[in-house]
Design a protein around this motif. Structure first.
Motif, PDB file in Angstrom:
ATOM      1  N   ILE A  86      33.754  21.876   9.647  1.00 43.86           N
ATOM      2  CA  ILE A  86      33.670  22.184   8.217  1.00 43.86           C
ATOM      3  C   ILE A  86      34.915  22.936   7.771  1.00 43.86           C
ATOM      4  N   GLY A  87      35.283  23.966   8.529  1.00 43.77           N
ATOM      5  CA  GLY A  87      36.470  24.741   8.180  1.00 43.77           C
ATOM      6  C   GLY A  87      36.430  26.117   8.799  1.00 43.77           C
ATOM      7  N   LYS A  88      37.458  26.915   8.470  1.00 40.12           N
ATOM      8  CA  LYS A  88      37.596  28.263   8.990  1.00 40.12           C
ATOM      9  C   LYS A  88      37.541  29.266   7.854  1.00 40.12           C
ATOM     10  N   ASP A  89      37.079  30.475   8.183  1.00 38.73           N
ATOM     11  CA  ASP A  89      37.185  31.604   7.266  1.00 38.73           C
ATOM     12  C   ASP A  89      37.460  32.840   8.111  1.00 38.73           C
ATOM     13  N   ASP A  90      37.334  34.011   7.533  1.00 36.43           N
ATOM     14  CA  ASP A  90      37.642  35.233   8.278  1.00 36.43           C
ATOM     15  C   ASP A  90      36.660  35.510   9.405  1.00 36.43           C
ATOM     16  N   PHE A  91      35.501  34.851   9.378  1.00 36.30           N
ATOM     17  CA  PHE A  91      34.471  35.126  10.381  1.00 36.30           C
ATOM     18  C   PHE A  91      34.529  34.181  11.574  1.00 36.30           C
ATOM     19  N   GLY A  92      35.009  32.956  11.363  1.00 31.48           N
ATOM     20  CA  GLY A  92      35.038  32.007  12.464  1.00 31.48           C
ATOM     21  C   GLY A  92      35.237  30.588  11.978  1.00 31.48           C
ATOM     22  N   THR A  93      34.942  29.640  12.858  1.00 33.08           N
ATOM     23  CA  THR A  93      35.055  28.221  12.547  1.00 33.08           C
ATOM     24  C   THR A  93      33.659  27.621  12.521  1.00 33.08           C
ATOM     25  N   ALA A  94      33.369  26.870  11.453  1.00 37.19           N
ATOM     26  CA  ALA A  94      32.033  26.308  11.262  1.00 37.19           C
ATOM     27  C   ALA A  94      32.047  24.801  11.501  1.00 37.19           C
ATOM     28  N   TYR A  95      30.958  24.314  12.112  1.00 31.27           N
ATOM     29  CA  TYR A  95      30.810  22.891  12.416  1.00 31.27           C
ATOM     30  C   TYR A  95      29.421  22.415  11.990  1.00 31.27           C
ATOM     31  N   ARG A  96      29.353  21.206  11.466  1.00 30.93           N
ATOM     32  CA  ARG A  96      28.061  20.537  11.300  1.00 30.93           C
ATOM     33  C   ARG A  96      27.711  19.869  12.622  1.00 30.93           C
ATOM     34  N   MET A  97      26.518  20.203  13.123  1.00 30.58           N
ATOM     35  CA  MET A  97      26.099  19.707  14.422  1.00 30.58           C
ATOM     36  C   MET A  97      24.889  18.797  14.277  1.00 30.58           C
ATOM     37  N   GLN A  98      24.882  17.709  15.034  1.00 30.88           N
ATOM     38  CA  GLN A  98      23.695  16.880  15.217  1.00 30.88           C
ATOM     39  C   GLN A  98      23.429  16.816  16.715  1.00 30.88           C
ATOM     40  N   ILE A  99      22.224  17.225  17.104  1.00 30.83           N
ATOM     41  CA  ILE A  99      21.860  17.300  18.508  1.00 30.83           C
ATOM     42  C   ILE A  99      20.738  16.304  18.782  1.00 30.83           C
ATOM     43  N   GLU A 100      20.931  15.458  19.788  1.00 34.47           N
ATOM     44  CA  GLU A 100      19.964  14.401  20.099  1.00 34.47           C
ATOM     45  C   GLU A 100      18.831  14.997  20.950  1.00 34.47           C
ATOM     46  N   VAL A 101      17.856  15.584  20.289  1.00 37.50           N
ATOM     47  CA  VAL A 101      16.787  16.298  20.991  1.00 37.50           C
ATOM     48  C   VAL A 101      15.829  15.347  21.711  1.00 37.50           C
ATOM     49  N   LEU A 102      15.714  14.118  21.221  1.00 40.76           N
ATOM     50  CA  LEU A 102      14.988  13.011  21.842  1.00 40.76           C
ATOM     51  C   LEU A 102      15.852  11.766  21.655  1.00 40.76           C
ATOM     52  N   PRO A 103      15.601  10.703  22.401  1.00 36.36           N
ATOM     53  CA  PRO A 103      16.404   9.495  22.207  1.00 36.36           C
ATOM     54  C   PRO A 103      16.413   9.042  20.752  1.00 36.36           C
ATOM     55  N   ASP A 104      17.617   8.980  20.173  1.00 39.09           N
ATOM     56  CA  ASP A 104      17.833   8.548  18.794  1.00 39.09           C
ATOM     57  C   ASP A 104      17.111   9.434  17.769  1.00 39.09           C
ATOM     58  N   PHE A 105      16.901  10.693  18.111  1.00 36.24           N
ATOM     59  CA  PHE A 105      16.304  11.685  17.207  1.00 36.24           C
ATOM     60  C   PHE A 105      17.340  12.796  17.062  1.00 36.24           C
ATOM     61  N   TRP A 106      17.946  12.892  15.877  1.00 41.22           N
ATOM     62  CA  TRP A 106      19.067  13.795  15.665  1.00 41.22           C
ATOM     63  C   TRP A 106      18.655  14.985  14.804  1.00 41.22           C
ATOM     64  N   PHE A 107      18.692  16.152  15.411  1.00 42.73           N
ATOM     65  CA  PHE A 107      18.370  17.417  14.746  1.00 42.73           C
ATOM     66  C   PHE A 107      19.664  18.011  14.205  1.00 42.73           C
ATOM     67  N   TYR A 108      19.598  18.629  13.032  1.00 45.04           N
ATOM     68  CA  TYR A 108      20.810  19.065  12.329  1.00 45.04           C
ATOM     69  C   TYR A 108      20.870  20.584  12.186  1.00 45.04           C
ATOM     70  N   GLY A 109      22.092  21.104  12.210  1.00 40.82           N
ATOM     71  CA  GLY A 109      22.311  22.519  11.953  1.00 40.82           C
ATOM     72  C   GLY A 109      23.790  22.815  11.824  1.00 40.82           C
ATOM     73  N   ILE A 110      24.107  24.060  11.476  1.00 43.92           N
ATOM     74  CA  ILE A 110      25.503  24.494  11.356  1.00 43.92           C
ATOM     75  C   ILE A 110      25.795  25.528  12.432  1.00 43.92           C
ATOM     76  N   LEU A 111      26.824  25.279  13.210  1.00 43.56           N
ATOM     77  CA  LEU A 111      27.274  26.172  14.272  1.00 43.56           C
ATOM     78  C   LEU A 111      28.539  26.884  13.807  1.00 43.56           C
ATOM     79  N   THR A 112      28.551  28.207  13.918  1.00 41.91           N
ATOM     80  CA  THR A 112      29.743  28.984  13.588  1.00 41.91           C
ATOM     81  C   THR A 112      30.159  29.782  14.810  1.00 41.91           C
ATOM     82  N   VAL A 113      31.446  29.635  15.171  1.00 37.16           N
ATOM     83  CA  VAL A 113      31.985  30.273  16.372  1.00 37.16           C
ATOM     84  C   VAL A 113      33.025  31.306  15.949  1.00 37.16           C
TER      85      VAL A 113
END
Length: 353
Positions: A86-113
């Motif tokens: 997504i981008g960077k700011d003073d706090f960290g770098t943000a990413y849109r994440m999709q995690i395959e929690v089951l086969p072809d089942f994509w869970f969504y969230g935002i990860l900031t590092v």
């Protein structure tokens, strides 16, 4: 009199039966009240504090059966994931994440590092009703999350904000929200999942746990230091997920904890829960790990007066572990939010250091 095939039959003013209907209705309501009154003792006898430490894993299994799961056995693999920066700011770098929690089942969230992180604790930051990760991560305008993700990032912690099926919520909670043009009926989905043997809570607890499976495998995440915090629905899910997953070492629940025999949304109801696991017992399953609960006296969504007795139910399980200092119930003067002037965030973060 009426006539059918040459035979007469009685006709009657239907309202003459209203008194009996009223008595039947009252009988049902009286039975519910009686059973609810009995349920407080039923719960206590089901999970006695005296033997709790030795049998905690048995009760955890029973709790997981109650909320249900989309799989018979929890997976042992590390899920696949897709991410987009997504981008960077003073706090960290943000990413849109999709995690395959089951086969072809994509869970969504935002990860900031956080910038320059090498190995850091992981915090699951859970939004509430009407919520989306973009909102609770302060990317989408004003909100009532009190910068809880930024507070974790300032502590040098990695933050993952999952998306639950709550952006089309059916109850007015007064929380800030963003109009999302993707509609659904959460209660209808929950009914269908319960027909299949689990629930929307069971599914989303599973999704969060599978997200932890993936995130804990990352080089910059300290898998031994994982916490979860949330507001409103997020506070509910913080306790209910930590009860299921002992990898979560520190929990902060705001504006959620209550007596579910009195206050419960449709999708917070499970078979036999009143006799087995309500908020006090589920919080007990978090013992002896660190748990902070904020309840505001001016909360317009939930009646705070119901919460002290429920907190005592949770506290006895911490006492059974000699870990009373790890349980904090904060009844404060504010509303449907975190008590940012209290010690909750410090207590929560200390549990991850």
């Amino acid at each position: 009199m009426g006539i059918f095939n040459g035979k007469t039959f009685l006709e009657e003013d239907a309202h003459n039966g209203d008194r009996h209907r009223k008595e039947y209705l009252q009988s049902v309501l009286n039975l519910i009240d009686k059973k609810y009154a009995e349920s407080y003792e039923e719960r206590a006898s089901f999970m006695p504090a005296e033997s709790f430490p030795e049998k905690q894993e048995f009760y955890r299994d029973e709790y997981l059966k109650m909320i249900g799961s989309p799989v018979k056995e929890y997976p042992k693999d590390i899920p696949c994931a897709k991410k987009g920066k997504i981008g960077k700011d003073d706090f960290g770098t943000a990413y849109r994440m999709q995690i395959e929690v089951l086969p072809d089942f994509w869970f969504y969230g935002i990860l900031t590092v956080p910038h320059g992180v090498k190995k850091a604790p992981l915090v699951i930051a859970q939004h509430g009703g009407w919520g989306i990760p973009e909102l609770c991560c302060d990317m989408a305008g004003e909100n009532n999350y009190d910068y809880f993700t930024k507070r974790a990032l300032e502590e040098g912690m990695v933050v993952f904000a999952p998306q639950l099926l709550l952006w089309c919520f059916d109850t007015e909670t007064g929380e800030k929200r963003v109009a999302v043009d993707v509609s659904f009926d959460r209660n209808d989905i929950d009914r269908k999942l319960k027909h299949l043997g689990f629930s929307i809570t069971g599914l989303e607890v599973f999704c969060i746990r599978r997200s932890i499976d993936y995130l804990a495998s990352l080089d910059f995440v300290d898998e031994d230091k994982i916490g979860m915090m949330g507001l409103s629905y997020g506070g509910y899910f913080s306790i209910y997920t930590a009860a299921a997953d002992t990898r979560i070492k520190s929990v902060y629940s705001a504006a959620a904890f209550n007596d579910r025999t009195k206050i419960a949304f449709h999708n917070w109801i499970y078979k036999d829960a009143a006799n087995t696991f309500l908020d006090g017992e589920v919080a007990g399953l978090c013992a002896p790990r660190r748990l902070q609960i904020d309840v505001g006296k001016e909360d317009h969504v939930f009646d705070y007066s119901l919460t002290p007795s429920e907190s005592e139910r949770a506290k006895k399980y911490y006492k059974a572990f000699n870990a009373e200092d790890n349980f904090r119930f904060n009844l404060w003067e504010g509303g449907h939010k975190f008590d940012v002037d209290g010690e909750g965030f410090s207590f929560f973060f200390e549990g991850l250091k």
